[in-house]
Design an enzyme around this catalytic site. Structure first.
Site, PDB file in Angstrom:
ATOM      1  N   TYR A 145       1.141  -1.263   0.219  1.00 10.42           N
ATOM      2  CA  TYR A 145       0.015  -0.050  -0.037  1.00 10.42           C
ATOM      3  C   TYR A 145       0.771   1.053   0.017  1.00 10.42           C
ATOM      4  O   TYR A 145       0.649   1.427  -0.527  1.00 10.42           O
ATOM      5  CB  TYR A 145      -0.946   0.036   1.295  1.00 10.42           C
ATOM      6  CG  TYR A 145      -1.924   1.693   1.726  1.00 10.42           C
ATOM      7  CD1 TYR A 145      -2.569   1.957   0.944  1.00 10.42           C
ATOM      8  CD2 TYR A 145      -1.224   2.285   2.564  1.00 10.42           C
ATOM      9  CE1 TYR A 145      -2.988   2.623   1.481  1.00 10.42           C
ATOM     10  CE2 TYR A 145      -1.349   3.085   2.396  1.00 10.42           C
ATOM     11  CZ  TYR A 145      -2.795   3.848   2.146  1.00 10.42           C
ATOM     12  OH  TYR A 145      -2.731   5.398   2.198  1.00 10.42           O
TER      13      TYR A 145
HETATM   14  P1  NAD Z   1     -12.199   4.875   1.631  1.00 11.69           P
HETATM   15  O1  NAD Z   1     -11.996   4.142   1.236  1.00 11.69           O
HETATM   16  O2  NAD Z   1     -13.234   5.198   2.933  1.00 11.69           O
HETATM   17  O3  NAD Z   1     -12.371   6.130   0.666  1.00 11.69           O
HETATM   18  C1  NAD Z   1     -12.054   5.857  -0.480  1.00 11.69           C
HETATM   19  C2  NAD Z   1     -13.059   5.615  -1.600  1.00 11.69           C
HETATM   20  O4  NAD Z   1     -12.264   5.561  -2.790  1.00 11.69           O
HETATM   21  C3  NAD Z   1     -13.702   4.739  -1.437  1.00 11.69           C
HETATM   22  O5  NAD Z   1     -15.177   4.736  -1.491  1.00 11.69           O
HETATM   23  C4  NAD Z   1     -13.550   3.909  -2.875  1.00 11.69           C
HETATM   24  O6  NAD Z   1     -14.674   2.773  -3.644  1.00 11.69           O
HETATM   25  C5  NAD Z   1     -12.758   4.627  -3.463  1.00 11.69           C
HETATM   26  N1  NAD Z   1     -12.260   4.141  -4.997  1.00 11.69           N
HETATM   27  C6  NAD Z   1     -11.215   3.546  -4.203  1.00 11.69           C
HETATM   28  N2  NAD Z   1     -10.913   2.761  -5.947  1.00 11.69           N
HETATM   29  C7  NAD Z   1     -11.650   3.518  -7.105  1.00 11.69           C
HETATM   30  C8  NAD Z   1     -11.853   3.131  -8.229  1.00 11.69           C
HETATM   31  N3  NAD Z   1     -11.093   2.617  -9.164  1.00 11.69           N
HETATM   32  N4  NAD Z   1     -12.567   3.644  -8.953  1.00 11.69           N
HETATM   33  C9  NAD Z   1     -13.388   4.814  -8.466  1.00 11.69           C
HETATM   34  N5  NAD Z   1     -13.754   4.453  -7.123  1.00 11.69           N
HETATM   35  C10 NAD Z   1     -12.382   4.255  -6.186  1.00 11.69           C
HETATM   36  O7  NAD Z   1     -10.702   5.017   2.386  1.00 11.69           O
HETATM   37  P2  NAD Z   1     -10.505   7.243   3.449  1.00 11.69           P
HETATM   38  O8  NAD Z   1      -9.892   6.406   4.696  1.00 11.69           O
HETATM   39  O9  NAD Z   1     -11.519   8.178   2.771  1.00 11.69           O
HETATM   40  O10 NAD Z   1      -9.138   7.687   2.523  1.00 11.69           O
HETATM   41  C11 NAD Z   1      -9.176   8.050   1.693  1.00 11.69           C
HETATM   42  C12 NAD Z   1      -7.560   8.347   0.978  1.00 11.69           C
HETATM   43  O11 NAD Z   1      -6.886   9.407   2.001  1.00 11.69           O
HETATM   44  C13 NAD Z   1      -6.798   7.519   0.644  1.00 11.69           C
HETATM   45  O12 NAD Z   1      -6.542   8.152  -0.903  1.00 11.69           O
HETATM   46  C14 NAD Z   1      -6.344   7.158   1.048  1.00 11.69           C
HETATM   47  O13 NAD Z   1      -4.930   6.420   0.506  1.00 11.69           O
HETATM   48  C15 NAD Z   1      -5.527   8.139   2.206  1.00 11.69           C
HETATM   49  N6  NAD Z   1      -5.531   8.503   3.210  1.00 11.69           N
HETATM   50  C16 NAD Z   1      -6.324   7.942   4.446  1.00 11.69           C
HETATM   51  C17 NAD Z   1      -5.664   8.142   5.571  1.00 11.69           C
HETATM   52  C18 NAD Z   1      -6.747   7.498   6.808  1.00 11.69           C
HETATM   53  O14 NAD Z   1      -6.758   7.451   7.815  1.00 11.69           O
HETATM   54  N7  NAD Z   1      -8.194   7.340   6.793  1.00 11.69           N
HETATM   55  C19 NAD Z   1      -4.112   7.831   5.293  1.00 11.69           C
HETATM   56  C20 NAD Z   1      -3.713   8.259   4.642  1.00 11.69           C
HETATM   57  C21 NAD Z   1      -3.780   9.138   3.696  1.00 11.69           C
HETATM   58  C1  UGA Z   2      -4.121   4.559   8.803  1.00  8.39           C
HETATM   59  C2  UGA Z   2      -5.332   4.334   7.140  1.00  8.39           C
HETATM   60  O1  UGA Z   2      -5.729   3.319   7.549  1.00  8.39           O
HETATM   61  C3  UGA Z   2      -4.095   4.256   5.815  1.00  8.39           C
HETATM   62  O2  UGA Z   2      -4.941   4.176   5.065  1.00  8.39           O
HETATM   63  C4  UGA Z   2      -3.347   5.880   5.482  1.00  8.39           C
HETATM   64  O3  UGA Z   2      -2.766   5.345   4.666  1.00  8.39           O
HETATM   65  C5  UGA Z   2      -2.726   5.685   7.305  1.00  8.39           C
HETATM   66  O4  UGA Z   2      -3.310   5.579   8.197  1.00  8.39           O
HETATM   67  C6  UGA Z   2      -1.505   7.038   7.340  1.00  8.39           C
HETATM   68  O5  UGA Z   2      -1.277   7.144   8.518  1.00  8.39           O
HETATM   69  O6  UGA Z   2      -0.469   7.024   6.237  1.00  8.39           O
HETATM   70  P1  UGA Z   2      -3.045   2.874  10.253  1.00  8.39           P
HETATM   71  O7  UGA Z   2      -2.031   3.603  10.707  1.00  8.39           O
HETATM   72  O8  UGA Z   2      -2.862   1.380   9.780  1.00  8.39           O
HETATM   73  O9  UGA Z   2      -3.281   3.006   8.669  1.00  8.39           O
HETATM   74  O10 UGA Z   2      -4.560   3.181  10.929  1.00  8.39           O
HETATM   75  P2  UGA Z   2      -5.395   2.266  12.061  1.00  8.39           P
HETATM   76  O11 UGA Z   2      -5.623   0.650  11.034  1.00  8.39           O
HETATM   77  O12 UGA Z   2      -6.384   3.321  12.770  1.00  8.39           O
HETATM   78  O13 UGA Z   2      -4.739   1.131  12.783  1.00  8.39           O
HETATM   79  C7  UGA Z   2      -3.612   1.938  13.849  1.00  8.39           C
HETATM   80  C8  UGA Z   2      -3.015   1.392  14.961  1.00  8.39           C
HETATM   81  O14 UGA Z   2      -3.557  -0.097  15.586  1.00  8.39           O
HETATM   82  C9  UGA Z   2      -2.030   0.271  13.848  1.00  8.39           C
HETATM   83  O15 UGA Z   2      -0.865  -0.112  14.352  1.00  8.39           O
HETATM   84  C10 UGA Z   2      -3.084  -1.122  14.319  1.00  8.39           C
HETATM   85  O16 UGA Z   2      -1.748  -1.937  14.285  1.00  8.39           O
HETATM   86  C11 UGA Z   2      -3.381  -0.742  15.283  1.00  8.39           C
HETATM   87  N1  UGA Z   2      -5.014  -1.998  15.135  1.00  8.39           N
HETATM   88  C12 UGA Z   2      -5.228  -1.568  13.962  1.00  8.39           C
HETATM   89  C13 UGA Z   2      -5.530  -3.248  15.835  1.00  8.39           C
HETATM   90  O17 UGA Z   2      -4.444  -3.014  16.837  1.00  8.39           O
HETATM   91  N2  UGA Z   2      -6.657  -2.982  15.622  1.00  8.39           N
HETATM   92  C14 UGA Z   2      -7.085  -3.144  14.862  1.00  8.39           C
HETATM   93  O18 UGA Z   2      -8.330  -3.535  14.615  1.00  8.39           O
HETATM   94  C15 UGA Z   2      -7.073  -1.824  13.696  1.00  8.39           C
END
Ligand code: NAD
Ligand code: UGA
Length: 330
Positions: free
Chosen positions: A159
């Site tokens: 990823y």
């Molecule tokens: P999310 O899964 O809730 O939202 C992503 C959306 O993208 C989904 O609704 C999915 O259907 C859509 N999608 C994926 N592939 C697609 C495609 N081929 N065509 C059309 N739609 C598509 O995820 P999120 O947590 O809201 O993350 C949003 C963005 O932020 C992502 O790019 C993710 O990598 C990035 N990001 C998220 C986090 C986090 O902590 N949530 C942290 C760092 C970066």
């Molecule tokens: C999150 C987002 O899911 C990614 O999309 C994003 O890219 C990433 O942040 C980012 O900062 O770039 P993550 O940090 O793994 O990834 O977020 P969580 O899923 O909330 O996990 C946080 C921590 O909790 C991790 O260490 C994970 O191992 C732990 N965790 C998570 C658990 O122990 N159990 C769970 O069910 C989920």
């Protein structure tokens, strides 16, 4: 290089990819509230997907909003992007731990190939600005201190590799001598808040405390994250759409490192219930610690995080218990 984005003020028209997702849906709401006409694109269709419908509940009937159910790997994009002042590219497959093995084909298609299509379409119809949702995961293992953008990325999961590739594509497009698109990549640090994805820690811990399935705890819970509230992320994204830069990579993180066990303690304090856990091994690709140095975002966007972790978790708890859209604040 020629870029046309006007600094300051609300956008008149914008596109949000990933609009039916966690962060994208909040961005849609914020843009609509600011008076922007928004085209939201997502392959999850709120007519058939209840999760997408719930996230977009506040937007679907808004006169300024058009939702387009489409897959960015294949759909024609030029017509959707026409006259947009900014494209916010937030669509992706977002899970770190699920990106190993067979699913990587879909990760590369959705996170890399689709990003290239989005950028090419921006150039074709002269969208002046793309804001890309990059990820703190591009850094990999760090020394535990605050990470600045100058540190060499070292992605440790498929990823993270795909998100870094998407970021590099943004910079390649924006850096071309003939470029017409400015690009700002926001390295988001573990985002949480109402509507959070159901594979993520804080939502799962709250659900477990409220009587849902026990939380799968990966490793000893000593791993640390810079948990960042979604309303703060949305403010950074909208600021990035008009910042006077042609290309930039910016950390967007709260600047506070909190362990998983400390999160569980906070959830217990807020809910008044213990969080039942299943202890599981640490997961491949999960790094030990993240922490943002967000001084570049402060300089370029005038951005600073506003929401403390306890306040943000209590908003997420209120949303879960009300089971209805809440204002996210920031
Ligand atoms: P999310 O899964 O809730 O939202 C992503 C959306 O993208 C989904 O609704 C999915 O259907 C859509 N999608 C994926 N592939 C697609 C495609 N081929 N065509 C059309 N739609 C598509 O995820 P999120 O947590 O809201 O993350 C949003 C963005 O932020 C992502 O790019 C993710 O990598 C990035 N990001 C998220 C986090 C986090 O902590 N949530 C942290 C760092 C970066
Ligand atoms: C999150 C987002 O899911 C990614 O999309 C994003 O890219 C990433 O942040 C980012 O900062 O770039 P993550 O940090 O793994 O990834 O977020 P969580 O899923 O909330 O996990 C946080 C921590 O909790 C991790 O260490 C994970 O191992 C732990 N965790 C998570 C658990 O122990 N159990 C769970 O069910 C989920």
């Amino acid at each position: 290089m020629q870029h046309n984005t006007t600094p300051g003020g609300a956008l008149s028209r914008a596109v949000v990819t990933g609009a039916a997702g966690f962060i994208g849906s909040h961005l849609v709401d914020a843009l609509l509230a600011a008076g922007t006409t928004v085209v939201g694109v997502d392959r999850r269709d709120p007519r058939t997907d209840p999760g997408a419908a719930a996230r977009l509940a506040g937007a679907l009937d808004h006169p300024g909003f058009t939702f387009v159910a489409a897959d960015l790997r294949t759909c024609p994009l030029q017509a959707l992007f026409l006259q947009a002042e900014a494209v916010f590219h937030f669509a992706a497959l977002p899970g770190v731990r699920g990106s190993w093995g067979e699913r990587f084909a879909e990760y590369t298609a959705c996170n890399v190939f689709a990003t290239e299509r989005v950028l090419a379409a921006c150039e074709d119809v002269r969208v002046p600005r793309l804001v890309y949702a990059s990820s703190s995961s591009v850094y990999g293992t760090t020394n535990g201190g605050a990470t600045g953008e100058e540190i060499t990325p070292n992605p440790e999961s498929p990823y993270a590799v795909s998100k870094l590739a998407g970021e590099q594509l943004c910079l390649a497009h924006a850096g071309k001598a003939t470029s017409t698109v400015a690009a700002v990549a926001l390295r988001l640090f573990t985002v949480y808040g109402p509507r959070q994805r159901d594979d993520m820690l804080i939502g799962r811990a709250l659900t477990a405390a409220l009587g849902g399935p026990a939380l799968d705890l990966y490793g000893d819970g000593g791993q640390r994250r810079d948990f960042t509230y979604v309303g703060d992320v949305v403010r950074a994204a909208t600021a990035a759409a008009t910042a006077p830069v042609t290309m930039a990579v910016l950390n967007i993180g709260a600047g506070v490192s909190t362990s998983v066990l400390e999160v569980l303690a906070a959830v217990e304090e807020l809910t008044g219930h213990a969080v039942p856990v299943n202890q599981l091994p640490a997961q491949a690709g999960d790094v030990e610690a993240t922490l943002a140095d967000h001084s570049r975002a402060a300089d370029l966007l005038g951005w600073a995080p506003r929401t403390a972790l306890l306040q943000g978790i209590s908003r997420q708890l209120a949303h879960l218990t009300a089971n209805s859209p809440q204002p996210v604040g920031a």
